[in-house]
Design a protein around this motif. Sequence first.
Motif, short mmCIF file in Angstrom:
data_model
loop_
_atom_site.label_atom_id
_atom_site.label_comp_id
_atom_site.label_asym_id
_atom_site.label_seq_id
_atom_site.Cartn_x
_atom_site.Cartn_y
_atom_site.Cartn_z
N PRO A 39 0.83 -1.22 0.00
CA PRO A 39 0.00 0.00 0.00
C PRO A 39 0.86 1.27 0.00
CG PRO A 39 -0.85 -1.58 1.59
CD PRO A 39 0.48 -2.12 1.11
N GLY A 40 0.64 2.13 -0.97
CA GLY A 40 1.38 3.39 -1.06
C GLY A 40 2.73 3.29 -1.74
N TRP A 41 3.02 2.17 -2.41
CA TRP A 41 4.34 1.97 -3.01
C TRP A 41 4.71 3.05 -4.03
CZ3 TRP A 41 4.72 1.22 -8.26
CH2 TRP A 41 3.55 0.84 -8.94
N GLU A 42 3.71 3.65 -4.65
CA GLU A 42 4.00 4.66 -5.68
C GLU A 42 4.68 5.91 -5.11
OE1 GLU A 42 0.95 3.40 -5.03
OE2 GLU A 42 0.05 2.66 -6.86
N GLY A 43 4.61 6.12 -3.80
CA GLY A 43 5.20 7.30 -3.18
C GLY A 43 6.50 7.03 -2.46
N GLY A 44 7.06 5.84 -2.60
CA GLY A 44 8.29 5.48 -1.89
C GLY A 44 9.49 5.37 -2.82
N GLU A 45 10.17 4.22 -2.75
CA GLU A 45 11.37 3.99 -3.56
C GLU A 45 11.07 4.12 -5.06
OE1 GLU A 45 12.94 0.18 -2.41
OE2 GLU A 45 13.79 0.98 -0.58
N TYR A 46 9.89 3.67 -5.48
CA TYR A 46 9.53 3.75 -6.89
C TYR A 46 9.51 5.21 -7.36
CZ TYR A 46 6.93 3.17 -11.22
OH TYR A 46 6.54 3.20 -12.53
N LYS A 47 8.91 6.08 -6.58
CA LYS A 47 8.85 7.50 -6.94
C LYS A 47 10.26 8.08 -7.03
CE LYS A 47 7.02 11.95 -5.42
NZ LYS A 47 6.26 12.66 -4.39
N ALA A 48 11.12 7.75 -6.10
CA ALA A 48 12.50 8.24 -6.13
C ALA A 48 13.22 7.75 -7.38
CB ALA A 48 13.24 7.79 -4.87
N LEU A 49 13.05 6.48 -7.71
CA LEU A 49 13.67 5.92 -8.91
C LEU A 49 13.22 6.68 -10.15
CD1 LEU A 49 15.24 3.68 -10.46
CD2 LEU A 49 13.12 2.35 -10.41
N LYS A 50 11.92 6.90 -10.28
CA LYS A 50 11.37 7.57 -11.46
C LYS A 50 11.81 9.04 -11.55
CE LYS A 50 8.82 5.60 -13.85
NZ LYS A 50 9.14 4.86 -15.06
N GLU A 51 12.06 9.68 -10.42
CA GLU A 51 12.50 11.08 -10.44
C GLU A 51 13.98 11.23 -10.75
OE1 GLU A 51 11.30 12.96 -6.79
OE2 GLU A 51 9.18 12.92 -7.34
N VAL A 52 14.78 10.25 -10.38
CA VAL A 52 16.23 10.35 -10.56
C VAL A 52 16.68 9.77 -11.91
CG1 VAL A 52 18.48 9.66 -9.64
CG2 VAL A 52 16.65 10.36 -8.08
N PHE A 53 16.03 8.70 -12.35
CA PHE A 53 16.41 8.05 -13.60
C PHE A 53 15.30 8.17 -14.64
CE2 PHE A 53 19.07 5.94 -10.51
CZ PHE A 53 20.28 5.79 -11.17
N LYS A 54 15.69 8.46 -15.87
CA LYS A 54 14.75 8.45 -16.98
C LYS A 54 14.42 6.99 -17.32
CE LYS A 54 16.87 12.55 -18.91
NZ LYS A 54 17.89 12.98 -19.85
N ASP A 55 13.28 6.78 -17.93
CA ASP A 55 12.85 5.42 -18.28
C ASP A 55 13.85 4.69 -19.17
OD1 ASP A 55 10.54 5.61 -16.77
OD2 ASP A 55 9.28 6.15 -18.49
N ASP A 56 14.58 5.42 -20.00
CA ASP A 56 15.53 4.77 -20.90
C ASP A 56 16.92 4.58 -20.29
OD1 ASP A 56 16.37 7.42 -20.92
OD2 ASP A 56 16.48 7.57 -23.11
N GLU A 57 17.08 4.88 -19.01
CA GLU A 57 18.37 4.73 -18.35
C GLU A 57 18.51 3.42 -17.59
OE1 GLU A 57 20.12 9.03 -17.29
OE2 GLU A 57 18.33 8.52 -16.12
N TYR A 58 17.44 2.65 -17.47
CA TYR A 58 17.51 1.40 -16.72
C TYR A 58 16.50 0.41 -17.27
CZ TYR A 58 13.25 2.94 -14.40
OH TYR A 58 11.97 3.35 -14.14
N VAL A 59 16.67 -0.83 -16.86
CA VAL A 59 15.74 -1.89 -17.24
C VAL A 59 15.49 -2.75 -16.01
CG1 VAL A 59 17.59 -3.44 -18.06
CG2 VAL A 59 15.27 -3.71 -18.91
N PHE A 60 14.24 -3.16 -15.83
CA PHE A 60 13.91 -4.08 -14.74
C PHE A 60 14.45 -5.45 -15.10
CE2 PHE A 60 10.71 -0.81 -13.91
CZ PHE A 60 10.86 -0.67 -12.53
N LYS A 61 15.13 -6.10 -14.16
CA LYS A 61 15.72 -7.41 -14.40
C LYS A 61 15.02 -8.52 -13.63
CE LYS A 61 19.10 -7.70 -16.75
NZ LYS A 61 19.13 -7.95 -18.19
N ALA A 62 14.53 -8.24 -12.44
CA ALA A 62 13.92 -9.29 -11.64
C ALA A 62 12.93 -8.69 -10.65
CB ALA A 62 14.99 -10.08 -10.89
N PHE A 63 11.89 -9.45 -10.37
CA PHE A 63 10.89 -9.07 -9.39
C PHE A 63 10.66 -10.25 -8.46
CE2 PHE A 63 9.77 -6.58 -13.11
CZ PHE A 63 9.51 -5.33 -12.56
N ASN A 64 10.30 -9.95 -7.24
CA ASN A 64 9.83 -10.97 -6.32
C ASN A 64 8.31 -10.85 -6.33
OD1 ASN A 64 9.10 -12.58 -4.18
ND2 ASN A 64 10.84 -11.95 -2.93
#
Length: 67
Positions: free
Chosen positions: A31-56
């Motif tokens: 709950p609320g994940w969009e405002g945590g680490e994910y938000k920080a990732l999206k603000e610091v890195f552009k979508d074309d600067e990284y790729v998701f490799k693995a999820f749990n």
Amino acid sequence: TYSPTKYALERIKPFLNKGAILIFDELYNYPGWEGGEYKALKEVFKDDEYVFKAFNISDIQAVIQIK
């Protein structure tokens, strides 16, 4: 988790080489994940600067790789 994650990502970004791996322990799937680490990732890195490799799927961790 937003503020410390954004701070850390901003500080390490200039030193990351292509292919570097970042592991997030609370990136999504709670709950609320969009405002945590994910938000920080999206603000610091552009979508074309990284790729998701693995999820749990049953938890909240994820791995990304710098392009």
